[in-house]
Design a protein around this motif. Structure first.
Motif, PDB file in Angstrom:
ATOM      1  N   ARG A 228      38.675  38.296  42.560  1.00 16.24           N
ATOM      2  CA  ARG A 228      39.146  38.689  41.226  1.00 16.24           C
ATOM      3  C   ARG A 228      40.381  37.881  40.829  1.00 16.24           C
ATOM      4  O   ARG A 228      40.468  37.364  39.701  1.00 16.24           O
ATOM      5  N   PHE A 245      34.509  39.916  36.027  1.00 16.10           N
ATOM      6  CA  PHE A 245      34.302  40.169  37.463  1.00 16.10           C
ATOM      7  C   PHE A 245      33.982  41.641  37.665  1.00 16.10           C
ATOM      8  O   PHE A 245      34.764  42.515  37.289  1.00 16.10           O
ATOM      9  N   LEU A 250      38.531  39.708  32.352  1.00 13.21           N
ATOM     10  CA  LEU A 250      39.857  39.346  32.861  1.00 13.21           C
ATOM     11  C   LEU A 250      40.678  38.644  31.789  1.00 13.21           C
ATOM     12  O   LEU A 250      40.189  37.744  31.103  1.00 13.21           O
TER      13      LEU A 250
END
Length: 644
Positions: A228, A245, A250
Motif C-alpha cells: 500500500r 489498493f 490512494l
C-alpha cells in the motif's frame, strides 16, 4: 573458496572435493526457479525500514521476502509504464490478501498486444511477452519507463504456481493461464491454449493474477502495508492517475499525509524532480528516494548526497541558535548530522533512460547526484525550520547534551585531580560511611554550633561559601565549574553524569539546614533542585530516604531551668506563656550549644522522596520561561492560604 582443479576420473570431485563434473543444461523456466536471486533478489525473510503514510509520514518496519515483492512489482511496473509513462489509461488497481497469497494487478490501458508481431515470433504477442525472457519494448530509448530488460513478467510467471492474464483490446478478450508442473521428473511450464472471444464493451486494459510457488519460495510473506505504501509512492509520483489498493483509492497529494515543506524543485537536461523535508520520531536521518516511481531501497550516491547536503544546510542554519543556547561566544560547528534524528529527506525524481543496478531496481546507477542535490536550497531549509520549531528545540537539546558531556568529561578530569581537602568540610570519622550523616548549611557560622556538639564518628558538616546555582537548564560543565557544587560533590563522592550508587557514597544521608526565613527556604530549594536534576534516583527510596530537611525550632522559651522549643508547624500564642522568656531563632546562628544538643538528640526531619510531582514542581519554580505559570501558582496558593 579457492579453486584447485585436478585431472581425475569421471564423476570424481574437482573443486576441493565438493563438486563433480556432472553438467546440466537448464531452460529459462528451470533456471529462473533455481536461481531466483539472480532475477528477483533474496528469498530470505527480511525486516526492512521504509516510509509509511499511515497516520502521517513516518518510518516503520515491514516484514517481507524481497524476491516475492519484486515478482509482484514486475507486473505492477508494466502497468505503470502503460498508464503513467506512456499515458494510456487512467487507473491501476491492485488487490493482495496474504491469506490467499494471490496478487492481482489491473490497468485500463490499451491492453498488451494480442495480435501476432513478426519480430516476436508466431502466435499472440501477449503469450510470448508474458512467458519469454528478453521480450519487450524498452530496449531502445526508454524515456521514463520503469521496465528495463524484458525479463520481469516472464520471470514472475516462471516462479508462480499459476499465472493468469485477461486482456481487453481491439474489441476482443484474450485469456490464458500458465501452471507449474513436472514431466518425467523435471519441472515444466504448462500453458493453456489462448482463448480469444468478442468483447461486450469498449473497455480496454490488462489484468494479471498470480500465486507464487511454494516450491520456489519457502516463505512468501509480503506485508500488505508495504505494498500500500509503495503504491502511495506511485500515486504521489503520478497524481493525475488513480491508484487503488484493496478497494481503497490512494491520495496522490503529499501534503495530505503530513506536515511537509513546500517542494524545492530542480530541472536539468535528462531529468527533473523535487525534495521535501519532513520530521518524524525515528532515530537518525532517514532518506526516502523515489526515481520514476520506484523506491531506492538500497540507497545510492544521489541519496547519500541529498542526505548530506540537507544535513549540512540544516546544521549551518542551527549553529548560531545552538551557540547562543550553549552560552558560547566562539563560532564553530556545534550541530552535526548525529543531532538531526527524526529528519526525513524525501525526494521524487524522474530520469530519462534511467539505469538501475539490476532487476531489483533498488538503486539507480545513473549519476544524478550533483543535479539532485541542487534541489536542496536555503529557502527549503528556512521553511522546514519555521514549520518544525518543536523538532528544532529537540535538536538543540541534543547538541547541548552532547557538547555538555564532552565538556563535562574535561571538567570531571580536572575535578578528579583535586585533593579531597575541602576547607569548608568537617568530615565524619566513622569507618562505616552508610551510618554517617552530612549536614549542609550556608556558611560556617550557620553550622559551627552543630559541629561543637556533634558525634564525630557520625556527623559531618559543610558550610557552603558562595552563591548556590539555579542549575535548571545550565550546561553540566558550567555547573561543575562552580566551587560550591565542587565542594558538595567531593564531600559526598557524587559526580555529574554518573548515577549515584548510595553504597559507594561517603555519607549515608544528607541533612539540609537553613534559616527559618525566605532566604533559607530558597537555599533549601536550590539544593534540592541540584540533587534532583543530576541524581533523581536519590529521591526514589521511600523506605530509606537519602535527603532530609532538618528542622530547627522557630521559638525558644526559657523559664528558670526549663526550656521549651516551638516549631513552625505548631500553634503558638505567647499569651499562653506568661513569665517565660521568648526568643525567635530565625537564624541558625542564634542556636546555643544547649539548643544544638537538643535538636541532635530529638531531630525533627522531613524526608524528601519523589511522589511523582517533584520534577514538575521544580520545573515550575526554577524554569525562567515559566514566569506566568509561577505567578498563577502563587496567587492560587495565597487564595488557599487565606481560605484556610
Amino acid at each position: 573458496m579457492r579453486l584447485s582443479w585436478h585431472c581425475q576420473g569421471r564423476n570424481q570431485p574437482h573443486i576441493d572435493g565438493t563438486m563433480t563434473d556432472k553438467f546440466r543444461k537448464l531452460n529459462d523456466y528451470q533456471h529462473a526457479r533455481l536461481r531466483v536471486e539472480m532475477y528477483l533478489g533474496s528469498r530470505e525473510f527480511f525486516t526492512i525500514k521504509s516510509i509509511s503514510y499511515e497516520d502521517g509520514i513516518h518510518v516503520r518496519e515491514y516484514q517481507l521476502v524481497p524476491a516475492c515483492f519484486v515478482a509482484f512489482r514486475e507486473i505492477l511496473d508494466n502497468a505503470v509504464d502503460e498508464v503513467a509513462i506512456h499515458g494510456h489509461g487512467k487507473q491501476i488497481k491492485v488487490d493482495y490478501y496474504p491469506e490467499t497469497g494471490v496478487f492481482s494487478v489491473e490497468d485500463d490501458g490499451r491492453g498488451i498486444p494480442i495480435h501476432e508481431i513478426p519480430e516476436l515470433g508466431s502466435g499472440p504477442a501477449a503469450s510470448i511477452l508474458l512467458s519469454t525472457p528478453r521480450a519487450g519494448r524498452n530496449f531502445e530509448d526508454r524515456g521514463n519507463a520503469i521496465g528495463v530488460n524484458g525479463l520481469g513478467a516472464a520471470i514472475a510467471n516462471f516462479v508462480s504456481e499459476w499465472f493468469k492474464v485477461e486482456i481487453r483490446r481491439d474489441g476482443q478478450v484474450f485469456q490464458q493461464e500458465w501452471h507449474e508442473g513436472t514431466y518425467r521428473g523435471k519441472e515444466v511450464h504448462r500453458a493453456s491454449s489462448p482463448k480469444i472471444t468478442k468483447g461486450r464493451s469498449k473497455k480496454t486494459g490488462t489484468k494479471i493474477e498470480l500465486k507464487l510457488s511454494s516450491k520456489v519460495f519457502q516463505d512468501t510473506t509480503v506485508d500488505p502495508a508495504f505494498i500500500r505504501d509503495r503504491m502511495i509512492d506511485l500515486a504521489i509520483a503520478y497524481p493525475d492517475k488513480k491508484f487503488i489498493f484493496n478497494g481503497e483509492t490512494l491520495s496522490g497529494k503529499l501534503l495530505s499525509y503530513g506536515n511537509v515543506t513546500k517542494e524545492s524543485s530542480i530541472e536539468w537536461g535528462r531529468g527533473h524532480g523535487y525534495v521535501v523535508l519532513i520530521t518524524s520520531d525515528h532515530e537518525g536521518v532517514f532518506h526516502h528516494a523515489i526515481v520514476n516511481g520506484i523506491p531506492m531501497l538500497n540507497g545510492g550516491p544521489h541519496v547519500s548526497n541529498l542526505v548530506n547536503t540537507s544535513s549540512n544546510f540544516i546544521s549551518e542554519a542551527l549553529n548560531r541558535k545552538a551557540r547562543t543556547s550553549l552560552g558560547l561566544k566562539k563560532s564553530g560547528n556545534y550541530v552535526n548530522k548525529a543531532d538531526l534524528g527524526g529528519l526525513i529527506v524525501y525526494s521524487q525524481f524522474f530520469i530519462s533512460d534511467a539505469q538501475f543496478d539490476g532487476q531489483m531496481k533498488g538503486r539507480i546507477s545513473t549519476n544524478i547526484s550533483r543535479n539532485a542535490s541542487m534541489a536542496v536550497t536555503d529557502d527549503l531549509v528556512k521553511d522546514f525550520l519555521k514549520k518544525n520549531q518543536e523538532w528544532v528545540s529537540i535538536v538543540i537539546e541534543r547538541v547541548k547534551d552532547r557538547v555538555g558531556k564532552k565538556d563535562l568529561e574535561k571538567a570531571k578530569k580536572e575535578l578528579e585531580k583535586k585533593d579531597l581537602f575541602i576547607p569548608s568540610l568537617t568530615d565524619a570519622t566513622g569507618k562505616n560511611r552508610q551510618d554517617c550523616i552530612l549536614f549542609i548549611a550556608e556558611g560556617l557560622s550557620a553550622i559551627s554550633g552543630m559541629l561543637e556538639v556533634r558525634d564525630p564518628a557520625v556527623h559531618g558538616g559543610i558550610g557552603l561559601f558562595g552563591k548556590i546555582l539555579n542549575v535548571h537548564g545550565l550546561p553540566p560543565k558550567k555547573v561543575l565549574e562552580n566551587k560550591t557544587v565542587q565542594d558538595i560533590l567531593l564531600s559526598l563522592g557524587l559526580m555529574i553524569g554518573e548515577k549515584a550508587d548510595r553504597s559507594k557514597l561517603r555519607y549515608g544521608k544528607v541533612f539540609i539546614l537553613s534559616d527559618q526565613d525566605e532566604d533559607g527556604n530558597n537555599i533549601f530549594a536550590l539544593l534540592v533542585n541540584l540533587f534532583y536534576r543530576f541524581w533523581p534516583e536519590l529521591f526514589q527510596d521511600k523506605e530509606n530516604p537519602f535527603i532530609y530537611k532538618f528542622i530547627t525550632p522557630l521559638f525558644i522559651l526559657e523559664k528558670g531551668n526549663q526550656r521549651k522549643y516551638i516549631y513552625n508547624d505548631e500553634k503558638f500564642d505567647p499569651a499562653d506563656y506568661k513569665g517565660w522568656t521568648i526568643s525567635r531563632a530565625k537564624g541558625l546562628g542564634r542556636l546555643t550549644k544547649k539548643d544544638w544538643e537538643y535538636v541532635l538528640r530529638e531531630p525533627k526531619l522531613i524526608p524528601l522522596v519523589d511522589d511523582g510531582n517533584l520534577k514538575e514542581v521544580l520545573d515550575l519554580v526554577f524554569d525562567p520561561r515559566r514566569a506566568d505559570d509561577r505567578k498563577d501558582w502563587l496567587i492560587n496558593a495565597e487564595i488557599i492560604s487565606e481560605e484556610v
